[in-house]
Design a protein around this motif. Structure first.
Motif, PDB file in Angstrom:
ATOM      1  N   GLY A 203       0.781  -1.310   0.044  1.00 53.20           N
ATOM      2  CA  GLY A 203      -0.137  -0.006   0.112  1.00 53.20           C
ATOM      3  C   GLY A 203       0.435   1.208   0.395  1.00 53.20           C
ATOM      4  N   ASP A 204       0.164   2.591   0.052  1.00 53.42           N
ATOM      5  CA  ASP A 204       0.503   3.561  -0.338  1.00 53.42           C
ATOM      6  C   ASP A 204       1.102   4.246   1.159  1.00 53.42           C
ATOM      7  N   GLY A 205       0.659   3.298   2.577  1.00 55.74           N
ATOM      8  CA  GLY A 205       1.395   4.039   3.695  1.00 55.74           C
ATOM      9  C   GLY A 205       2.697   3.694   4.008  1.00 55.74           C
ATOM     10  N   SER A 206       3.089   4.189   4.405  1.00 53.74           N
ATOM     11  CA  SER A 206       4.689   3.894   5.164  1.00 53.74           C
ATOM     12  C   SER A 206       4.143   3.553   6.265  1.00 53.74           C
ATOM     13  N   LEU A 207       3.930   4.254   7.243  1.00 59.10           N
ATOM     14  CA  LEU A 207       3.411   3.275   8.348  1.00 59.10           C
ATOM     15  C   LEU A 207       2.859   1.690   8.851  1.00 59.10           C
ATOM     16  N   THR A 208       1.813   1.853   7.719  1.00 61.17           N
ATOM     17  CA  THR A 208       1.182   0.283   8.412  1.00 61.17           C
ATOM     18  C   THR A 208       1.583  -0.466   6.667  1.00 61.17           C
ATOM     19  N   GLY A 209       1.876   0.409   5.315  1.00 63.88           N
ATOM     20  CA  GLY A 209       1.219  -0.355   4.104  1.00 63.88           C
ATOM     21  C   GLY A 209       0.598  -0.555   3.978  1.00 63.88           C
ATOM     22  N   GLY A 210      -0.335  -1.958   3.741  1.00 65.73           N
ATOM     23  CA  GLY A 210      -1.561  -2.078   3.048  1.00 65.73           C
ATOM     24  C   GLY A 210      -2.256  -2.599   4.590  1.00 65.73           C
ATOM     25  N   LEU A 211      -1.799  -2.450   6.121  1.00 66.62           N
ATOM     26  CA  LEU A 211      -2.705  -3.492   6.928  1.00 66.62           C
ATOM     27  C   LEU A 211      -4.037  -2.819   7.242  1.00 66.62           C
ATOM     28  N   ASP A 212      -4.220  -1.378   6.667  1.00 64.35           N
ATOM     29  CA  ASP A 212      -5.307  -0.880   7.703  1.00 64.35           C
ATOM     30  C   ASP A 212      -6.153  -1.537   6.470  1.00 64.35           C
ATOM     31  N   ARG A 213      -6.012  -1.907   5.104  1.00 61.90           N
ATOM     32  CA  ARG A 213      -6.752  -2.412   3.968  1.00 61.90           C
ATOM     33  C   ARG A 213      -7.585  -3.407   4.694  1.00 61.90           C
ATOM     34  N   GLN A 214      -6.724  -4.160   5.058  1.00 61.63           N
ATOM     35  CA  GLN A 214      -7.011  -5.571   5.951  1.00 61.63           C
ATOM     36  C   GLN A 214      -8.062  -5.654   7.005  1.00 61.63           C
ATOM     37  N   LEU A 215      -7.905  -3.927   7.910  1.00 63.29           N
ATOM     38  CA  LEU A 215      -8.212  -4.133   8.966  1.00 63.29           C
ATOM     39  C   LEU A 215      -9.143  -3.753   8.514  1.00 63.29           C
ATOM     40  N   ARG A 216      -9.844  -3.136   7.488  1.00 61.99           N
ATOM     41  CA  ARG A 216     -11.112  -2.559   7.100  1.00 61.99           C
ATOM     42  C   ARG A 216     -12.375  -3.625   6.238  1.00 61.99           C
ATOM     43  N   ALA A 217     -11.091  -4.857   5.824  1.00 65.00           N
ATOM     44  CA  ALA A 217     -11.687  -5.812   5.432  1.00 65.00           C
ATOM     45  C   ALA A 217     -12.534  -6.853   6.283  1.00 65.00           C
ATOM     46  N   LEU A 218     -12.042  -6.893   7.634  1.00 67.40           N
ATOM     47  CA  LEU A 218     -12.299  -7.777   8.895  1.00 67.40           C
ATOM     48  C   LEU A 218     -12.798  -6.885   9.402  1.00 67.40           C
ATOM     49  N   LEU A 219     -12.863  -5.960   9.589  1.00 66.37           N
ATOM     50  CA  LEU A 219     -14.198  -4.999  10.326  1.00 66.37           C
ATOM     51  C   LEU A 219     -15.730  -4.852   9.264  1.00 66.37           C
ATOM     52  N   VAL A 220     -15.725  -4.650   7.942  1.00 64.42           N
ATOM     53  CA  VAL A 220     -16.990  -5.343   7.343  1.00 64.42           C
ATOM     54  C   VAL A 220     -17.587  -6.749   6.951  1.00 64.42           C
ATOM     55  N   SER A 221     -16.805  -7.565   7.002  1.00 68.49           N
ATOM     56  CA  SER A 221     -16.787  -9.374   6.861  1.00 68.49           C
ATOM     57  C   SER A 221     -18.330  -9.689   7.769  1.00 68.49           C
ATOM     58  N   PRO A 222     -18.394  -9.106   8.536  1.00 70.39           N
ATOM     59  CA  PRO A 222     -19.487  -9.481   9.551  1.00 70.39           C
ATOM     60  C   PRO A 222     -20.531  -8.998   9.498  1.00 70.39           C
ATOM     61  N   PHE A 223     -20.557  -7.853   8.351  1.00 75.19           N
ATOM     62  CA  PHE A 223     -21.932  -7.463   8.651  1.00 75.19           C
ATOM     63  C   PHE A 223     -23.129  -7.829   6.948  1.00 75.19           C
ATOM     64  N   VAL A 224     -21.930  -8.301   6.024  1.00 69.66           N
ATOM     65  CA  VAL A 224     -22.358  -8.452   4.894  1.00 69.66           C
ATOM     66  C   VAL A 224     -22.267  -9.845   4.283  1.00 69.66           C
ATOM     67  N   SER A 225     -22.859 -10.479   3.260  1.00 68.24           N
ATOM     68  CA  SER A 225     -23.251 -11.884   2.761  1.00 68.24           C
ATOM     69  C   SER A 225     -22.101 -12.459   2.676  1.00 68.24           C
ATOM     70  N   GLN A 226     -20.757 -11.324   1.832  1.00 63.89           N
ATOM     71  CA  GLN A 226     -19.330 -12.243   1.298  1.00 63.89           C
ATOM     72  C   GLN A 226     -19.032 -12.095   2.751  1.00 63.89           C
ATOM     73  N   ARG A 227     -17.054 -13.020   2.121  1.00 61.27           N
ATOM     74  CA  ARG A 227     -16.651 -12.764   3.128  1.00 61.27           C
ATOM     75  C   ARG A 227     -15.069 -12.454   3.291  1.00 61.27           C
ATOM     76  N   LEU A 228     -14.968 -11.756   3.405  1.00 61.03           N
ATOM     77  CA  LEU A 228     -13.736 -10.781   3.345  1.00 61.03           C
ATOM     78  C   LEU A 228     -12.099 -11.112   4.730  1.00 61.03           C
ATOM     79  N   THR A 229     -11.590 -11.346   4.691  1.00 63.46           N
ATOM     80  CA  THR A 229      -9.975 -11.741   5.146  1.00 63.46           C
ATOM     81  C   THR A 229      -8.926 -11.593   4.986  1.00 63.46           C
ATOM     82  N   LEU A 230      -8.020 -12.292   5.492  1.00 60.23           N
ATOM     83  CA  LEU A 230      -6.347 -12.115   5.362  1.00 60.23           C
ATOM     84  C   LEU A 230      -6.027 -13.711   5.291  1.00 60.23           C
TER      85      LEU A 230
END
Length: 346
Positions: free
Chosen positions: A263-290
C-alpha cells in the motif's frame, strides 16, 4: 551479529580475529534503504545451536518480504526487525542447500542431506535453519526450483486452499498472477478444478496462460471489477484494490482473501485495508479475510505433493549470482519479475 540464536564461529575464541576458515561471503546491510544498502562482504560463518542445522547454501529465493526487510517498510514491521537498523545483518529467507552440521537435539536431518525451506540470512554461503522450517529435497526437484518454493508457495497454498477454501467448479480471480505468489496460486487453483482469471501487467499474459490461466486481464487496460463477471473467490495479491471494489467483483456469497500488506502508507503499508476488510466482513454476505503465512515442514511437504503430481512447477524468470543480489532486488522492485527470481550461491 547473531540471528535466531545462532552463534558465530569465532564466539568463545580467545583473542585475535576470525579464522579465515570460519568466514563466508554474504550479502549484508547495516541500515534500511533501497537496494544500494546491499553489499557483498566476508563475514563470520554462523554456527548451529542445539536445535538448529547449518546449511551450505546452494540457492536462495527472492521474495517481496525480503524487500520489506531491506527497506524497513512499513515502519510498523520494525518492531520485529529492529527499530533504527536491521537486527539481522544478512537478508534472505528462502533457501535450498546441504546440511553440513547438526545440533545435538536435532532429529530427522543429518550431514549431507539435501534440504529446502526457510533460513534467516540465506543470502550467504552458509545459513542456520530450524528443522521445523525445512523439508528434504527430492532428487527430481532442481535446487534452484526448491529455493524459490517455500515462502511464495506456502503463501499461495495457505491463501487459496486453507483460507480461501477453493473448490472445483468455482470462478477464481487472482490479482498479481505473474508474480511469485501468483504464479503458484494460478497452478494450485487449476489443480483444485477451478476456472481461473489472472490479472497481470502488460507483456505477461503468455506466462500466466502457460501456468494454466483460463482468462487473462491486463490491469492497465481492464478493471476486473467493471467487467460484469463475478467470482466465487478472489485472491488479491497485488495489494491495492479497495474493499468496495473487491466486493463488486464477488458473488453474493463469495470470498476475498487479501495477501500481504502492500500500500501507499509508510507506517502500516496495506494493513489498514486488511483491517477494514475484517471489520466489514461480519455485516455482509461475502467473506472478506486475509492470509498470514508461516512456513512449516508440513506445508512444504504438502507443496511437494503437488510438485510430484505434476500440478505445480516453480516458474523462474531470472537468476542472479550472489554478488549481483542488489541487481536482482532492483529487478523485483521495478516490477519486471516474471514468476520467481533466484539467487545462486554455490
Amino acid at each position: 551479529m547473531e540471528a535466531d540464536g545462532a552463534r558465530t564461529a569465532s564466539q568463545g575464541a580467545a583473542g585475535g580475529g576470525a579464522d579465515p576458515g570460519t568466514t563466508m561471503r554474504a550479502i549484508i546491510r547495516d541500515r534500511y534503504g533501497p537496494a544500494d544498502v546491499l553489499r557483498l562482504a566476508d563475514i563470520e560463518r554462523p554456527v548451529a545451536g542445539d536445535r538448529e542445522v547449518l546449511l551450505r547454501v546452494r540457492a536462495a529465493g527472492l521474495d517481496r518480504g525480503t524487500w520489506h526487510q531491506m527497506t524497513g517498510l512499513p515502519y510498523l514491521m520494525r518492531l520485529g526487525t529492529g527499530t533504527r537498523r536491521p537486527r539481522n545483518l544478512v537478508p534472505g529467507l528462502d533457501v535450498a542447500g546441504a546440511v553440513v552440521a547438526v545440533g545435538p537435539a536435532v532429529t530427522g536431518f543429518a550431514v549431507g542431506h539435501e534440504v529446502f525451506g526457510t533460513a534467516r540470512g540465506s543470502f550467504a554461503e552458509y545459513a542456520v535453519a530450524k528443522p521445523e522450517k525445512l523439508a528434504h529435497r527430492p532428487p527430481g526437484l532442481a535446487v534452484e526450483q526448491a529455493a524459490v518454493l517455500p515462502v511464495s508457495g506456502v503463501t499461495a497454498l495457505r491463501a487459496l486452499i486453507d483460507v480461501g477454501r477453493v473448490a472445483a467448479g468455482q470462478q477464481v480471480l487472482i490479482t498479481g498472477a505473474s508474480g511469485g505468489v501468483g504464479s503458484y496460486a494460478v497452478q494450485l487453483a487449476k489443480a483444485s478444478g477451478a476456472e481461473v482469471t489472472a490479472v497481470c501487467g502488460p507483456g505477461k499474459d503468455d506466462l500466466v496462460r502457460s501456468l494454466g490461466a483460463d482468462h487473462v486481464l491486463d490491469y492497465t487496460r481492464e478493471d476486473f471489477a467493471a467487467t460484469g463477471r463475478r467470482y466465487h473467490l478472489i485472491l488479491d495479491i497485488a495489494g491495492n484494490p479497495g474493499v468496495r471494489r473487491l466486493r463488486r467483483a464477488l458473488t453474493p456469497g463469495g470470498t476475498a482473501v487479501i495477501v500481504g500488506g502492500e500500500g501507499d502508507g509508510s507506517l502500516t503499508g496495506g494493513l489498514d485495508r486488511q483491517l477494514r476488510a475484517l471489520l466489514v466482513s461480519p455485516f455482509v454476505s461475502q467473506r472478506l479475510t486475509l492470509a498470514i503465512s508461516v512456513e512449516r515442514s508440513a506445508d512444504l511437504r504438502r507443496l511437494l505433493g503437488f510438485v510430484e503430481a505434476g500440478q505445480l512447477t516453480p516458474s523462474i524468470g531470472a537468476s542472479y549470482p550472489l554478488d549481483r543480489a542488489p541487481e536482482a532486488m532492483r529487478h523485483l522492485v521495478a516490477g519486471a519479475a516474471r514468476g520467481k527470481t533466484v539467487i545462486t550461491v554455490g
